[in-house]
Design a protein around this motif. Structure first.
Motif, mmCIF file in Angstrom:
data_model
loop_
_atom_site.group_PDB
_atom_site.id
_atom_site.type_symbol
_atom_site.label_atom_id
_atom_site.label_comp_id
_atom_site.label_asym_id
_atom_site.label_seq_id
_atom_site.Cartn_x
_atom_site.Cartn_y
_atom_site.Cartn_z
ATOM 1 N N THR A 217 0.812 -1.214 0.000
ATOM 2 C CA THR A 217 0.000 0.000 0.000
ATOM 3 C C THR A 217 0.844 1.262 0.000
ATOM 4 N N LEU A 218 1.801 1.347 0.914
ATOM 5 C CA LEU A 218 2.534 2.606 1.095
ATOM 6 C C LEU A 218 3.843 2.664 0.307
ATOM 7 N N PHE A 219 4.581 1.546 0.259
ATOM 8 C CA PHE A 219 5.922 1.583 -0.352
ATOM 9 C C PHE A 219 6.107 0.398 -1.296
ATOM 10 N N PRO A 220 5.369 0.382 -2.421
ATOM 11 C CA PRO A 220 5.395 -0.791 -3.304
ATOM 12 C C PRO A 220 6.708 -0.924 -4.064
ATOM 13 N N LYS A 409 15.536 2.072 -5.429
ATOM 14 C CA LYS A 409 14.397 2.980 -5.566
ATOM 15 C C LYS A 409 13.349 2.754 -4.485
ATOM 16 N N VAL A 410 13.543 1.706 -3.676
ATOM 17 C CA VAL A 410 12.627 1.469 -2.565
ATOM 18 C C VAL A 410 13.452 1.325 -1.294
ATOM 19 N N PHE A 411 13.035 2.050 -0.279
ATOM 20 C CA PHE A 411 13.766 2.080 0.983
ATOM 21 C C PHE A 411 12.782 1.725 2.093
ATOM 22 N N TRP A 412 12.894 0.506 2.614
ATOM 23 C CA TRP A 412 12.061 0.084 3.745
ATOM 24 C C TRP A 412 12.913 0.204 5.003
ATOM 25 N N CYS A 413 12.781 1.314 5.713
ATOM 26 C CA CYS A 413 13.634 1.586 6.873
ATOM 27 C C CYS A 413 13.049 0.915 8.115
ATOM 28 N N LEU A 414 13.771 -0.038 8.669
ATOM 29 C CA LEU A 414 13.305 -0.728 9.872
ATOM 30 C C LEU A 414 13.690 0.075 11.108
ATOM 31 N N SER A 415 12.763 0.165 12.036
ATOM 32 C CA SER A 415 12.943 0.998 13.227
ATOM 33 C C SER A 415 13.078 0.126 14.466
ATOM 34 N N TRP A 429 7.143 4.268 8.650
ATOM 35 C CA TRP A 429 6.401 4.886 7.556
ATOM 36 C C TRP A 429 6.794 6.347 7.339
ATOM 37 N N LEU A 430 7.517 6.947 8.281
ATOM 38 C CA LEU A 430 7.930 8.338 8.125
ATOM 39 C C LEU A 430 9.280 8.466 7.422
ATOM 40 N N GLN A 431 10.107 7.407 7.481
ATOM 41 C CA GLN A 431 11.425 7.468 6.846
ATOM 42 C C GLN A 431 11.511 6.671 5.546
ATOM 43 N N SER A 432 10.626 5.708 5.377
ATOM 44 C CA SER A 432 10.674 4.855 4.184
ATOM 45 C C SER A 432 10.104 5.594 2.972
ATOM 46 N N TYR A 433 10.438 5.088 1.783
ATOM 47 C CA TYR A 433 9.880 5.674 0.565
ATOM 48 C C TYR A 433 9.951 4.657 -0.566
ATOM 49 N N SER A 434 9.154 4.918 -1.601
ATOM 50 C CA SER A 434 9.214 4.124 -2.833
ATOM 51 C C SER A 434 9.117 5.083 -4.014
ATOM 52 N N LEU A 440 3.429 3.260 -10.553
ATOM 53 C CA LEU A 440 2.489 2.142 -10.362
ATOM 54 C C LEU A 440 1.067 2.616 -10.093
ATOM 55 N N ARG A 441 0.884 3.916 -9.970
ATOM 56 C CA ARG A 441 -0.449 4.448 -9.634
ATOM 57 C C ARG A 441 -1.487 4.021 -10.663
ATOM 58 N N THR A 442 -1.124 4.067 -11.935
ATOM 59 C CA THR A 442 -2.069 3.699 -13.004
ATOM 60 C C THR A 442 -2.527 2.253 -12.837
ATOM 61 N N TYR A 443 -1.554 1.361 -12.502
ATOM 62 C CA TYR A 443 -1.913 -0.056 -12.329
ATOM 63 C C TYR A 443 -2.906 -0.215 -11.189
ATOM 64 N N TYR A 444 -2.601 0.384 -10.043
ATOM 65 C CA TYR A 444 -3.463 0.235 -8.866
ATOM 66 C C TYR A 444 -4.858 0.807 -9.117
ATOM 67 N N ASP A 445 -4.903 1.998 -9.727
ATOM 68 C CA ASP A 445 -6.205 2.643 -9.937
ATOM 69 C C ASP A 445 -7.064 1.897 -10.950
ATOM 70 N N SER A 446 -6.416 1.225 -11.902
ATOM 71 C CA SER A 446 -7.193 0.508 -12.924
ATOM 72 C C SER A 446 -7.492 -0.934 -12.519
#
Length: 590
Positions: A217-220, A409-415, A429-434, A440-446
């Motif tokens: 959901t947040l950092f695919p 391109k994806v950073f899952w920062c463990l705390s 969820w405040l430090q991680s990013y994708s 991928l927004r188009t894929y998810y929305d469709s």
């Protein structure tokens, strides 16, 4: 050709009389036939990293070159196998030598005796070239192994075999333009430090669904994407990698245990054969290759294990499979680089790591990606690379973490604080990013729901707002907040505890489909929106916070996938009724 040892320094030896060898050639050291690789050349002296214990070696012993680069063998028999960092089969070595690998032991990398049923798909007279499929072997019930023409080879198919054969027996013959005929077996070899060729690299446009809510959901991560999982000791890096190995939307799993503790690799070796693969219903090992290079194994082999894993991953990618490679952990690999660099007396970079640390990391991660494979069929294959990073003390400002972040391109920062609070996966969820989210927004929305992206954006907004409000709460207490802010805090708590928190050991909660993730998020944000409306209609804050329906929202994660439509519709209906009742009461009170 042979040379003579003049210096031994741990896993590094220096031999003279080696003027004819090339960089990265494999050599055999002493009469014990230890495996080594040339990593530096100066005049006629070669620096060699030895992949086995060097105790007892001394100057004057012989070094013989094989004239070949460090390579992996690619053929049926890879799946379900457990190799060390240089692709020696640990199961076979155990049968011969017991618990410890005997120095100089020589065992074929792949089983030469086993017969495989080869079914040709090409016919005599076909013109074929590198990457074209000649036939198939059903390696396991989950994996159809495609026997391809080696890259760079081409010709007209002169003869093709059908039936049972081992990997070294000729199964087809090619005639080139000069009329020369060459036999080819199922087995092909490939140098690990050279990427396998492809026609074109494609932009990522589809997520690799993992079933982990905080990730999907947040950092695919995209199919063919690269991700890093840095975190301190005990924050759950290995469990996340296990979850991804089990649930990720990939056809083949390559798990590289690079310098990790022996007991962690033991858990993997015990669990994977016992895990039921949700895709096929078979044991997970039926589509998995394990490379075990624990912390007590020779440090030089740790450096090679990453390349061994990614080369095997590229081989299955060339068949058109989606492959996920887990490297646990690249920090131990970087430490091996640092040790070899210091023994070579190279100029150290930051914290003693070699100056080429970043370029070596990039070499590994850049071999991932979704590609159009070589061959006439136009197959599309992908390698997704997920590397765990173990920064000392959890400090991600150290060189390995920083070099990795510049590449992935994806950073899952463990705390550590989330892990100590028993919130797993402990992805901050405040430090991680994708960086794949927008693509991928188009894929998810469709494919999932038209409002998926807006829901995710609102969720992140609420979590970030909670972080700001928490600073006020810590200073003057929660009573200083307005009613709207209190509702926001409650919604954020529900997102954290009911959505982001996921129990990997629970049969239902361990995996959540995109459809269920959307339904859960819609439920939580539905309560939030209706609670804000109810506040405007004079409903008391305490009544909104203590609504019985919130308990059902919290338990929604335990709803089985098959009951999602029915059960979530019922909860939504009940929630709507509860808010209507509260609103009527609020109007009366007003």
């Amino acid at each position: 050709m042979s040379g003579t040892i003049v210096k031994v320094s741990g896993p590094l030896i220096v031999a003279e009389g080696m003027s004819d060898v090339q960089l990265y050639d494999v050599v055999q050291v002493s009469d014990k036939h230890l495996i080594g690789e040339v990593i530096e050349l100066r005049d006629d002296k070669a620096s060699i990293q030895v992949y086995e214990e060097t105790a007892g070696l001394g100057p004057g012993e012989i070094v013989e070159t094989t004239g070949a680069a460090l390579s992996v063998e690619l053929a049926p028999g890879l799946i379900e196998s457990i190799f060390d960092g240089i692709q020696r089969p640990l199961t076979e070595i155990y049968k011969i030598a017991g618990d410890r690998i005997t120095r100089g032991i020589s065992v074929p990398k792949l089983n030469r005796e086993k017969k495989w049923t080869f079914t040709p798909v090409a016919k005599v007279g076909d013109k074929v070239s590198g990457g074209d499929v000649i036939g198939t072997v059903q390696e396991t019930p989950a994996v159809l192994h495609k026997i391809m023409v080696p890259p760079g080879k081409k010709g007209t198919l002169d003869w093709v075999f059908s039936g049972e054969a081992n990997i070294t027996e000729a199964i087809y013959k090619l005639k080139d333009e000069e009329g020369n005929i060459t036999e080819y077996p199922m087995l092909q070899t490939w140098p690990v430090r050279r990427a396998r060729p492809y026609l074109d690299k494609l932009p990522p446009d589809e997520p690799m669904v993992t079933g982990q809510r905080v990730i999907d959901t947040l950092f695919p991560i995209a199919k063919g994407g690269v991700a890093a999982v840095p975190g301190p000791f005990g924050s759950g890096k290995t469990v996340i990698q296990h979850q991804l190995a089990k649930w990720a939307d990939a056809d083949i799993i390559i798990y590289v245990g690079c310098g990790e503790r022996g007991n962690e690799m033991t858990d993997v070796l015990n669990e994977f054969p016992a895990l039921k693969d949700p895709r096929t219903g078979l044991p997970l090992m039926k589509r998995t290759v394990l490379i075990a290079n624990t912390s007590d194994m020779p440090v030089a082999a740790r450096e090679a294990s990453i390349y061994t894993g990614i080369t095997i991953a590229e081989y299955f990618r060339d068949m058109g499979y989606k492959v996920a490679i887990m490297a646990d952990s690249t920090s131990r690999w970087a430490e091996a680089l640092r040790e070899m660099s210091s023994r070579l007396e190279e100029m150290p970079g930051e914290e003693g790591y070699p100056a080429y640390l970043a370029s070596r990391l990039a070499e590994f991660y850049e071999r991932a990606g979704e590609v159009k494979c070589i061959g006439a069929e136009g197959r599309i294959g992908a390698v997704s690379a997920i590397g765990a990073v173990s920064p000392p003390g959890g400090d991600i400002s150290e060189p390995v973490s920083q070099a990795t972040l510049r590449i992935v391109k994806v950073f899952w920062c463990l705390s550590a604080s989330l892990a100590y609070a028993r919130h797993f996966p402990a992805i901050d969820w405040l430090q991680s990013y994708s960086l794949y989210s927008d693509r991928l927004r188009t894929y998810y929305d469709s494919s999932v729901a038209p409002d998926w992206s807006s829901l995710v954006a609102k969720t992140m907004g609420i979590l970030q707002e909670e972080a700001s409000l928490n600073e006020i709460v810590q200073l003057v207490g929660i009573d200083a907040l307005g009613f709207k802010d209190r509702i926001t805090m409650e919604c954020a708590r529900s997102i954290r505890e009911d959505f982001l928190h996921q129990n990997s050991f629970d049969d239902i909660d361990t995996y959540t489909s995109l459809k269920k993730q959307y339904a859960m998020l819609k439920l939580i944000l539905g309560w939030y929106n209706q609670a804000l409306e109810a506040l405007n209609k004079h409903v008391m804050l305490d009544k909104l916070i203590d609504m019985p329906i919130r308990e059902q929202i919290g338990r929604a994660k335990a709803i089985p996938e098959k009951d999602v439509d029915e059960r979530f519709a019922a909860i939504n209906k009940e929630m709507e009724k509860a808010f209507n009742d509260l609103t009527e009461e609020g109007d009366l009170d007003a």
